[in-house]
Design a protein around this motif. Structure first.
Motif, PDB file in Angstrom:
ATOM      1  N   GLU A  71       0.885  -1.241   0.008  1.00  0.00           N
ATOM      2  CA  GLU A  71      -0.025   0.032  -0.021  1.00  0.00           C
ATOM      3  C   GLU A  71       0.958   1.296  -0.042  1.00  0.00           C
ATOM      4  OE1 GLU A  71      -2.914   0.854  -0.669  1.00  0.00           O
ATOM      5  OE2 GLU A  71      -3.961  -1.515  -0.597  1.00  0.00           O
ATOM      6  N   ALA A  88       0.780   3.821   2.915  1.00  0.00           N
ATOM      7  CA  ALA A  88       1.239   3.255   4.052  1.00  0.00           C
ATOM      8  C   ALA A  88       2.704   3.553   4.022  1.00  0.00           C
ATOM      9  CB  ALA A  88       0.923   1.812   4.384  1.00  0.00           C
ATOM     10  N   HIS A  92      -9.413   8.641  -1.515  1.00  0.00           N
ATOM     11  CA  HIS A  92     -10.880   8.313  -1.866  1.00  0.00           C
ATOM     12  C   HIS A  92     -11.610   8.956  -2.966  1.00  0.00           C
ATOM     13  CE1 HIS A  92     -10.327   5.149   1.192  1.00  0.00           C
ATOM     14  NE2 HIS A  92      -9.635   6.111   1.941  1.00  0.00           N
ATOM     15  N   ARG A 142     -11.509   8.111   8.236  1.00  0.00           N
ATOM     16  CA  ARG A 142     -10.021   7.481   8.362  1.00  0.00           C
ATOM     17  C   ARG A 142      -9.043   8.604   9.202  1.00  0.00           C
ATOM     18  NH1 ARG A 142     -12.539   5.646   4.250  1.00  0.00           N
ATOM     19  NH2 ARG A 142     -13.027   3.335   4.096  1.00  0.00           N
ATOM     20  N   ALA A 143      -9.222   9.692   8.486  1.00  0.00           N
ATOM     21  CA  ALA A 143      -8.368  11.061   8.936  1.00  0.00           C
ATOM     22  C   ALA A 143      -8.938  11.135  10.368  1.00  0.00           C
ATOM     23  CB  ALA A 143      -8.376  12.116   8.093  1.00  0.00           C
ATOM     24  N   ARG A 151      -7.383   8.826  12.764  1.00  0.00           N
ATOM     25  CA  ARG A 151      -6.108   8.768  13.193  1.00  0.00           C
ATOM     26  C   ARG A 151      -5.852   9.976  13.976  1.00  0.00           C
ATOM     27  NH1 ARG A 151      -5.285   7.121   7.271  1.00  0.00           N
ATOM     28  NH2 ARG A 151      -4.072   5.313   7.294  1.00  0.00           N
ATOM     29  N   TYR A 152      -6.622  11.014  13.739  1.00  0.00           N
ATOM     30  CA  TYR A 152      -6.404  12.294  14.786  1.00  0.00           C
ATOM     31  C   TYR A 152      -6.558  12.044  16.200  1.00  0.00           C
ATOM     32  CZ  TYR A 152      -7.784  16.612  17.107  1.00  0.00           C
ATOM     33  OH  TYR A 152      -8.148  17.431  17.937  1.00  0.00           O
ATOM     34  N   GLU A 163      -4.013   9.893  17.696  1.00  0.00           N
ATOM     35  CA  GLU A 163      -3.070  10.619  18.138  1.00  0.00           C
ATOM     36  C   GLU A 163      -2.960  11.657  19.017  1.00  0.00           C
ATOM     37  OE1 GLU A 163      -1.335  11.927  13.962  1.00  0.00           O
ATOM     38  OE2 GLU A 163       0.011  10.150  14.257  1.00  0.00           O
ATOM     39  N   VAL A 212       7.041   0.645  13.715  1.00  0.00           N
ATOM     40  CA  VAL A 212       6.936  -0.622  12.848  1.00  0.00           C
ATOM     41  C   VAL A 212       5.285  -0.996  12.820  1.00  0.00           C
ATOM     42  CG1 VAL A 212       7.301  -2.966  12.403  1.00  0.00           C
ATOM     43  CG2 VAL A 212       9.060  -1.329  12.897  1.00  0.00           C
ATOM     44  N   ARG A 215       2.776   0.726  13.854  1.00  0.00           N
ATOM     45  CA  ARG A 215       2.014   1.740  13.092  1.00  0.00           C
ATOM     46  C   ARG A 215       1.741   1.627  11.560  1.00  0.00           C
ATOM     47  NH1 ARG A 215       1.218   7.923  14.922  1.00  0.00           N
ATOM     48  NH2 ARG A 215       0.070   6.806  16.712  1.00  0.00           N
ATOM     49  N   ALA A 216       3.097   1.414  11.221  1.00  0.00           N
ATOM     50  CA  ALA A 216       3.163   1.130   9.593  1.00  0.00           C
ATOM     51  C   ALA A 216       2.428  -0.112   9.359  1.00  0.00           C
ATOM     52  CB  ALA A 216       4.747   0.990   9.141  1.00  0.00           C
ATOM     53  N   SER A 217       2.421  -1.263   9.863  1.00  0.00           N
ATOM     54  CA  SER A 217       1.395  -2.231   9.541  1.00  0.00           C
ATOM     55  C   SER A 217       0.060  -1.948   9.709  1.00  0.00           C
ATOM     56  CB  SER A 217       2.009  -3.517  10.475  1.00  0.00           C
ATOM     57  OG  SER A 217       1.020  -4.657  10.306  1.00  0.00           O
ATOM     58  N   ASP A 235      -1.291   0.957   9.120  1.00  0.00           N
ATOM     59  CA  ASP A 235      -1.620   1.842   8.118  1.00  0.00           C
ATOM     60  C   ASP A 235      -1.695   1.054   7.002  1.00  0.00           C
ATOM     61  OD1 ASP A 235       0.288   4.830   9.073  1.00  0.00           O
ATOM     62  OD2 ASP A 235      -1.724   4.558   8.779  1.00  0.00           O
ATOM     63  N   GLN A 236      -0.763   0.015   6.641  1.00  0.00           N
ATOM     64  CA  GLN A 236      -0.837  -0.722   5.354  1.00  0.00           C
ATOM     65  C   GLN A 236      -2.309  -1.364   5.520  1.00  0.00           C
ATOM     66  OE1 GLN A 236       2.397  -3.904   4.514  1.00  0.00           O
ATOM     67  NE2 GLN A 236       0.634  -4.923   5.864  1.00  0.00           N
ATOM     68  N   TRP A 237      -2.817  -1.947   6.645  1.00  0.00           N
ATOM     69  CA  TRP A 237      -4.179  -2.477   6.496  1.00  0.00           C
ATOM     70  C   TRP A 237      -5.452  -1.599   6.552  1.00  0.00           C
ATOM     71  CZ3 TRP A 237      -4.652  -7.518   4.527  1.00  0.00           C
ATOM     72  CH2 TRP A 237      -3.409  -8.184   4.881  1.00  0.00           C
ATOM     73  N   GLU A 247      -4.929   1.292   4.809  1.00  0.00           N
ATOM     74  CA  GLU A 247      -5.184   1.405   3.445  1.00  0.00           C
ATOM     75  C   GLU A 247      -5.724   0.238   2.430  1.00  0.00           C
ATOM     76  OE1 GLU A 247      -4.161   4.429   1.775  1.00  0.00           O
ATOM     77  OE2 GLU A 247      -4.129   5.150   3.905  1.00  0.00           O
ATOM     78  N   ALA A 248      -5.428  -1.125   3.001  1.00  0.00           N
ATOM     79  CA  ALA A 248      -6.097  -2.164   2.240  1.00  0.00           C
ATOM     80  C   ALA A 248      -7.571  -2.055   2.427  1.00  0.00           C
ATOM     81  CB  ALA A 248      -5.420  -3.504   2.851  1.00  0.00           C
ATOM     82  N   GLY A 292      -9.363   0.596   2.779  1.00  0.00           N
ATOM     83  CA  GLY A 292     -10.040   1.608   2.124  1.00  0.00           C
ATOM     84  C   GLY A 292      -9.833   1.528   0.585  1.00  0.00           C
TER      85      GLY A 292
END
Lengths: 247, 219
Positions: free
Chosen positions: A98, A101, A137, B70-71, B74-75, B78, B94, B96-98, B100-102, B104-105, B107
């Motif tokens: 992704e 990400a 999006h 989603r924004a 995240r806000y 944080e 690390v 967080r990156a994982s 974010d990856q899922w 994004e998947a 979304g």
């Protein structure tokens, strides 16, 4: 001399720092964890990651994936991205997929290097986050469909352009760009007053659309047009385009 | 006393409920401000000042106006790091990156086909809009492929991004809730062993039960 150190989540290639002899540094080694990007410079998602790495002035190895041969669907690539899409990304032992990400990870991991692409201020970060979602999006789905119909299909002889799809998505893009026009009248870049990941994420999609009849939608909006001229002239983006020309 | 956090939109909206789930996981007090979508309140100039795309949710916290669910999530994670579920958005880069990856998947791959199915199967009937069977079939096939990938992943880890519940799993709750309970297509999830196990686990969290309760009460 290179010493390879493997920890639970990173692989380090260590070599003696040239300045060790002169410096009082406790560590004689410069730590380098290898970054690899697997993909195609023509893929918008891959280009997004490449642009980020160039902006951050981070070294990386590019591993081309032959998409025409379907290499992105084979077993070895699926270990990088189970969805069979480029890019795949490695940083030592860490694997990510992704593009959005990956770009966030790179921008945060190398916050001190190159262009500042993420900001610590929580209000600024939140607003940047909003416009990143708008790109993901609202802009990207429409841009992808238009690029497919107007650029990819003719270029690869994959059938006639579907005029109904073009009309529908052109109308959606026009409405979206009206919002962008208002936003860019009050803010120099989409996220804030500086160039950030938000603007960068748009680059690959904009690049393809500017080569089609859709260009007129951008040109007719002065703030959008100025923004595009600005972001597409960044040296990091030119390096990505140079990679496309190499093929 | 008025709380500083406001969420604008009905709880039955999938995107609104995503934000509500996050606020409840993080134990952040909020006020839900109704927006009557059937009367077009989201298209009014006042609303468009805080959400220029005339969509819900919109969100306000201490003078910051945000949109895109989603924004907003995240806000919230944080800003309120130390409240509620502290690991929701990862406690190191690390992790967080994982996540974010899922996220994004979700979304990019899960949301498009599942949103279409939610609309066609759950909302169109109540809005007296004719269902499009071709569109339903196409999106069932797309969703099926995605869930095949999830089935494999959830055989390796307890949740999508790792072994802890995260924002990536949370983001799937709204669409899946409709598909499993209202659409008659629940077997897409429940017939898959790992996906079924994962759905049971994430949907039985207290925070999600509260959101479903709000939806059922017509909030």
């Amino acid at each position: 001399m290179i010493i390879r150190v493997v920890t639970s989540n990173k692989v380090y290639n260590l070599r003696p720092s040239p300045s060790f002899v002169e410096s009082e540094s406790k560590s004689p080694f410069t730590i380098m964890a290898a970054i690899k990007v697997h993909g195609s410079p023509f893929s918008t998602a891959t280009a997004r990651v490449l642009a980020t790495l160039y902006e951050k002035e981070v070294e990386f190895e590019f591993v081309p994936v032959d998409m025409r041969a379907g290499d992105h669907k084979n077993e070895s690539f699926l270990s990088f991205n189970p969805f069979g899409q480029v890019p795949g990304f490695e940083h030592g032992d860490l694997k990510l997929f992704e593009s959005r990400a990956i770009t966030k990870y790179v921008a945060n991991e190398y916050a001190e290097k190159g262009t500042e692409l993420v900001f610590g201020d929580s209000k600024k970060k939140a607003i940047i986050g909003v416009w990143m979602e708008v790109e993901a999006h609202q802009f990207d789905p429409v841009a992808t469909k238009l690029t497919w119909e107007l650029a990819a299909k003719p270029a690869f002889s994959m059938g006639a352009t579907d005029k109904a799809v073009v009309e529908e998505n052109e109308a959606k893009l026009a409405k979206l760009l009206d919002v962008y026009e208002c936003r860019l009248a009050e803010s120099k870049y989409l996220g804030c007053e500086s160039f950030t990941l938000v603007d960068l994420h748009h680059l690959p999609g904009i690049h393809y659309l500017m080569g089609t009849e859709i260009k007129k939608l951008f040109d007719s909006r002065p703030h959008v047009s100025a923004w595009i001229a600005d972001i597409t002239s960044r040296p990091a983006w030119s390096k990505v385009l140079a990679m496309q020309k190499q093929k | 006393m008025a709380t500083p956090v406001k969420v604008y939109g009905p709880a039955m909206s999938t995107a609104v409920s995503r934000v509500l789930a996050c606020l409840l996981e993080k134990n952040v007090d909020f006020q839900l401000v109704p927006v009557n979508l059937s009367k077009g309140e989201q298209k009014k100039p006042d609303f468009r000042k805080i959400q220029p795309f005339s969509q819900v949710p919109a969100f306000e916290d201490e003078g910051i106006c945000l949109f895109e669910s989603r924004a907003i999530c995240r806000y919230i994670c944080e800003k309120y790091t130390d409240k509620g579920n502290k690991g929701l958005y990862g406690t190191n880069p690390v992790a967080r990156a994982s996540i974010d990856q899922w996220l994004e998947a979700e979304g990019q791959s899960f949301n498009p086909p599942s949103s279409v199915l939610v609309f066609q199967l759950a909302f169109a009937p109540r809005m007296k809009i004719k269902q499009d069977q071709v569109v339903i079939k196409q999106n069932e096939e797309k969703l099926s492929k995605v869930l095949g990938i999830y089935e494999k992943r959830l055989g390796e880890t307890r949740f999508l991004a790792g072994d802890e519940f995260s924002l990536a799993d949370l983001s799937h709750l709204p669409n899946t809730q409709y598909l499993v309970t209202t659409s008659g297509r629940g077997e897409l999830f429940t017939s898959r062993k790992n996906v079924g196990r994962w759905w049971n686990e994430i949907s039985s969290r207290d925070s999600w039960k509260k959101v479903v309760d709000m939806q059922n009460k017509g909030a």
